[in-house]
Design a protein around this motif. Sequence first.
Motif, mmCIF file in Angstrom:
data_model
loop_
_atom_site.group_PDB
_atom_site.id
_atom_site.type_symbol
_atom_site.label_atom_id
_atom_site.label_comp_id
_atom_site.label_asym_id
_atom_site.label_seq_id
_atom_site.Cartn_x
_atom_site.Cartn_y
_atom_site.Cartn_z
ATOM 1 N N LEU A 30 42.500 37.680 37.527
ATOM 2 C CA LEU A 30 41.302 37.720 36.711
ATOM 3 C C LEU A 30 41.020 39.162 36.325
ATOM 4 O O LEU A 30 41.252 40.077 37.124
ATOM 5 C CB LEU A 30 40.091 37.164 37.462
ATOM 6 C CG LEU A 30 40.168 35.738 37.979
ATOM 7 C CD1 LEU A 30 38.874 35.382 38.705
ATOM 8 C CD2 LEU A 30 40.430 34.749 36.857
ATOM 9 N N LYS A 56 34.425 30.435 34.403
ATOM 10 C CA LYS A 56 35.540 29.513 34.581
ATOM 11 C C LYS A 56 35.373 28.288 33.698
ATOM 12 O O LYS A 56 34.289 27.730 33.572
ATOM 13 C CB LYS A 56 35.654 29.112 36.047
ATOM 14 C CG LYS A 56 36.093 30.263 36.947
ATOM 15 C CD LYS A 56 36.336 29.810 38.373
ATOM 16 C CE LYS A 56 36.830 30.974 39.242
ATOM 17 N NZ LYS A 56 37.073 30.544 40.646
ATOM 18 N N ARG A 110 39.404 33.690 32.155
ATOM 19 C CA ARG A 110 40.291 34.555 32.944
ATOM 20 C C ARG A 110 40.007 36.037 32.749
ATOM 21 O O ARG A 110 40.144 36.815 33.685
ATOM 22 C CB ARG A 110 41.763 34.285 32.607
ATOM 23 C CG ARG A 110 42.339 33.045 33.279
ATOM 24 C CD ARG A 110 43.849 33.066 33.213
ATOM 25 N NE ARG A 110 44.397 34.228 33.899
ATOM 26 C CZ ARG A 110 45.620 34.710 33.670
ATOM 27 N NH1 ARG A 110 46.400 34.155 32.766
ATOM 28 N NH2 ARG A 110 46.055 35.764 34.344
ATOM 29 N N GLU A 147 41.605 32.969 27.696
ATOM 30 C CA GLU A 147 41.857 31.707 28.390
ATOM 31 C C GLU A 147 42.778 30.872 27.506
ATOM 32 O O GLU A 147 42.772 30.993 26.275
ATOM 33 C CB GLU A 147 40.548 30.973 28.652
ATOM 34 C CG GLU A 147 40.670 29.690 29.479
ATOM 35 C CD GLU A 147 41.270 29.902 30.860
ATOM 36 O OE1 GLU A 147 42.522 29.997 30.921
ATOM 37 O OE2 GLU A 147 40.512 29.957 31.852
#
Length: 339
Positions: A197, A224, A230, A252
């Motif tokens: 992350l 999330k 991410r 993401e």
Amino acid sequence: MDIARYIERYRTPYKYGGAVMAGSGQPGAFDEKGVDIPFVFWHNERYYMLYTGYDGIGYQSALAVSDDLVHWSFDRMVLARGESGNEWDAYSAAGTWMIKESDRLEDIPVLKKIDGKYWMVYHAYPGMGYEEGPAAIGLAWCSEEDLGEWHRLEHPILTCEGGGAWEQGGLYKACIIRKDNLWYLFYNAKNNEQRWLEQTGAAVSTDLLHWERIGTEPLLRVTKGNWDGRFVSDPCIVEQDGIWLNFYFGYENGHAQEGLAVSEDLLHWHKAEEPLLSCGSTGEIDENHAHKASVLRKDGVLYHFYCATRPNREGDSTSLYGEWRTITVAASRPWKGVQ
């Protein structure tokens, strides 16, 4: 705080559609594989862009010049590999930000001299290759008006050592702003997980040389399951009407897109739920990624420079992991009379 009001105010839906800077593709050139990370400002009666190039070994940084914010040409290298003599930045030096006279979005960005020196923040990776190893953040300075000769501090100003678990994989792009007699350095960093992350934190200083982190946790976190699930990365922070704006990028599901977060105090941030600037459709210059912002307002028009990538196709000047990586721009008004 009404985030919807802010995101509508700062949208730039009119994409230029082409590259304003692209890598040369020339073997051995600093930009052989692609270009990245724009930072645009006004200096010596011209527009300048600080940007990085990648050559298969590491990042190096250069300046480009323009008279109209669209047509850019290479000017000079400013951070080349091996020039510093330092071990920590021997393989790369990615310049990302220069300290400005004003952090207000309404002011054309011009550089600020502090004790006779202009200051640039950059990050470097300890290994050879694309972003190999935990990067650290350093400073370089230049006293000449032609911005030709930059001197790097011997040691980085911030490393992952002493930081929280969220940043132990290394530190990335930073920007420096000033508020209430303190310098704030915002940066993104990654953890040590295989599927890592990236999130954003900050440190403060009174002298630019000694920095203290604001807490042990990120100030802007991933959400999330969302488009920034991410990465919440590459802060570009400006101020307007007493509100701080962070033009960051989220990542993401294989795509990076630009987002907006707002704050009244630089400590507590509110993110918009949707992207501010989305990646493009199939075949467009930013089909894969639209990320790493540099913003300025001129004559009432907001210009949003960013790094764009799409899958390689025949005729591209460069290739990096199967992508054409360039710099482009979007605006708050339609483009007219621009070739």
